[in-house]
Design an enzyme around this catalytic site. Structure first.
Site, short mmCIF file in Angstrom:
data_model
loop_
_atom_site.label_atom_id
_atom_site.label_comp_id
_atom_site.label_asym_id
_atom_site.label_seq_id
_atom_site.Cartn_x
_atom_site.Cartn_y
_atom_site.Cartn_z
N HIS A 9 0.82 -1.19 -0.08
CA HIS A 9 0.11 0.05 0.29
C HIS A 9 0.93 1.20 -0.24
CE1 HIS A 9 1.20 0.73 4.13
NE2 HIS A 9 1.01 -0.62 4.42
N ARG A 60 -5.78 0.59 3.93
CA ARG A 60 -4.42 1.13 3.84
C ARG A 60 -4.34 0.57 2.32
NH1 ARG A 60 -2.84 -1.52 8.41
NH2 ARG A 60 -0.99 -2.20 8.41
N GLU A 87 -1.42 -7.45 7.19
CA GLU A 87 -0.08 -7.17 7.66
C GLU A 87 0.34 -8.13 8.86
OE1 GLU A 87 2.81 -7.13 7.20
OE2 GLU A 87 3.59 -5.26 7.31
N HIS A 182 0.98 -5.76 2.23
CA HIS A 182 1.64 -5.01 3.32
C HIS A 182 2.94 -5.64 3.22
CE1 HIS A 182 -2.22 -4.12 4.84
NE2 HIS A 182 -2.45 -5.01 4.47
C1 DG2 Z 1 4.55 -1.99 8.69
C2 DG2 Z 1 5.70 -2.74 8.32
O1 DG2 Z 1 3.44 -2.65 7.92
O2 DG2 Z 1 6.58 -2.32 9.35
O3 DG2 Z 1 3.23 -2.81 10.39
O4 DG2 Z 1 4.46 -1.22 10.92
O5 DG2 Z 1 3.32 -2.42 5.49
O6 DG2 Z 1 1.16 -2.56 6.83
O7 DG2 Z 1 2.88 -0.25 6.79
P1 DG2 Z 1 2.56 -1.82 6.66
C3 DG2 Z 1 4.04 -2.03 10.04
P2 DG2 Z 1 8.16 -3.16 9.36
O8 DG2 Z 1 7.99 -4.29 9.59
O9 DG2 Z 1 8.85 -2.69 8.11
O10 DG2 Z 1 8.50 -2.48 10.46
#
Ligand code: DG2
Length: 248
Positions: A9, A60, A87, A182
């Site tokens: 996203h 997102r 995610e 994600h």
């Molecule tokens: C990020 C990835 O997820 O973080 O969950 O903080 O892709 O949904 O923005 P996304 C999160 P990192 O593992 O790179 O810290």
């Protein structure tokens, strides 16, 4: 040869604020919307069309997909949403600032929490209001299957069955597929596709809002992969993602 397009996203509000997000349902920033639009325009310019799109159940990713399809004049594209593309669940870290957490616990510890394959952050308690069992969109999923934290290995374990049951068959039927998801759910899928080691996946960082093309052979084994955007910009964006967990 088949082509599959993966896309993280666009920038979310918590990407901007550098907070662990996981299953928290934050929206895109203005920049994130613009990234999604530009990604759609780039895909259109390069001649990509899609027969089916997949996304997580987090806004997102869904909004990124909508905006990119709108930019391609292809909002009619059938879309399938699944929590399995969500995610990675970031457990009790969700909401915390990554750099502040590194200042408190050290860069090394935060790297372990962000990138170790088999080590998960502390779990949310079952009575924590952030636990997915309180969110109606997950009411069809047995509580014992709902994550309260995950390491990448856990994310692989729920993403790969969805790939095998839904995405791979669509590709093998000849459909052109776009997946909007994600950073870590895509890392889980990439680890599986590229058969990467637990150590090698640590160094993979996915920038927001950049289409990533996988060329696959008839057994869906990757032949090569590449980002469609400007190479220098993408390199810098990947390095910036890697640096988000440093105290500075
Ligand atoms: C990020 C990835 O997820 O973080 O969950 O903080 O892709 O949904 O923005 P996304 C999160 P990192 O593992 O790179 O810290």
């Amino acid at each position: 040869m088949y082509k599959l397009v993966l896309m993280r996203h666009g920038e979310s509000q918590w990407n901007l604020e550098n907070r662990f997000t996981g299953w928290t349902d934050v929206d895109l920033t203005e920049k994130g919307r613009e990234q999604a639009w530009q990604a759609g325009k780039l895909l259109q310019k390069e001649g990509y069309t899609f027969d089916v799109a997949f996304a997580s159940v987090l806004k997102r990713a869904i909004r990124t997909l909508w905006i990119a399809l709108d930019a391609m004049d292809a909002m009619h594209t059938p879309t399938r949403l699944s929590w399995r593309l969500n995610e990675r669940h970031y457990g009790a870290l969700q909401g915390l600032n990554k750099a502040e957490t590194a200042a408190k616990y050290g860069d090394e510890q935060v790297l372990i929490w962000r990138r170790a394959y088999a080590i998960a952050p502390n779990a949310l308690d079952l009575d924590d209001p952030r636990h997915p069992c309180f969110d109606g969109r997950y009411s069809d999923i047995p509580v014992e299957e709902l994550p309260a934290t995950e390491c990448l290995q856990d994310t692989v374990a729920r993403v790969v069955p969805y790939w095998a049951e839904h995405i791979a068959p669509a590709i093998l039927e000849g459909r052109k597929v776009l997946v909007a998801a994600h950073g870590n759910s895509l890392r889980a899928l990439i680890k599986h596709l590229d058969d990467m080691s637990d150590d090698d996946i640590v160094g993979v960082n996915i920038p927001t809002g950049q289409p990533l093309v996988y060329e696959l052979d008839e057994d869906l084994k990757p032949i090569r992969h590449y980002y469609l955007g400007d190479a220098a910009e993408i390199e810098a964006a990947m390095a910036a993602v890697a640096a988000q967990g440093k105290a500075k």
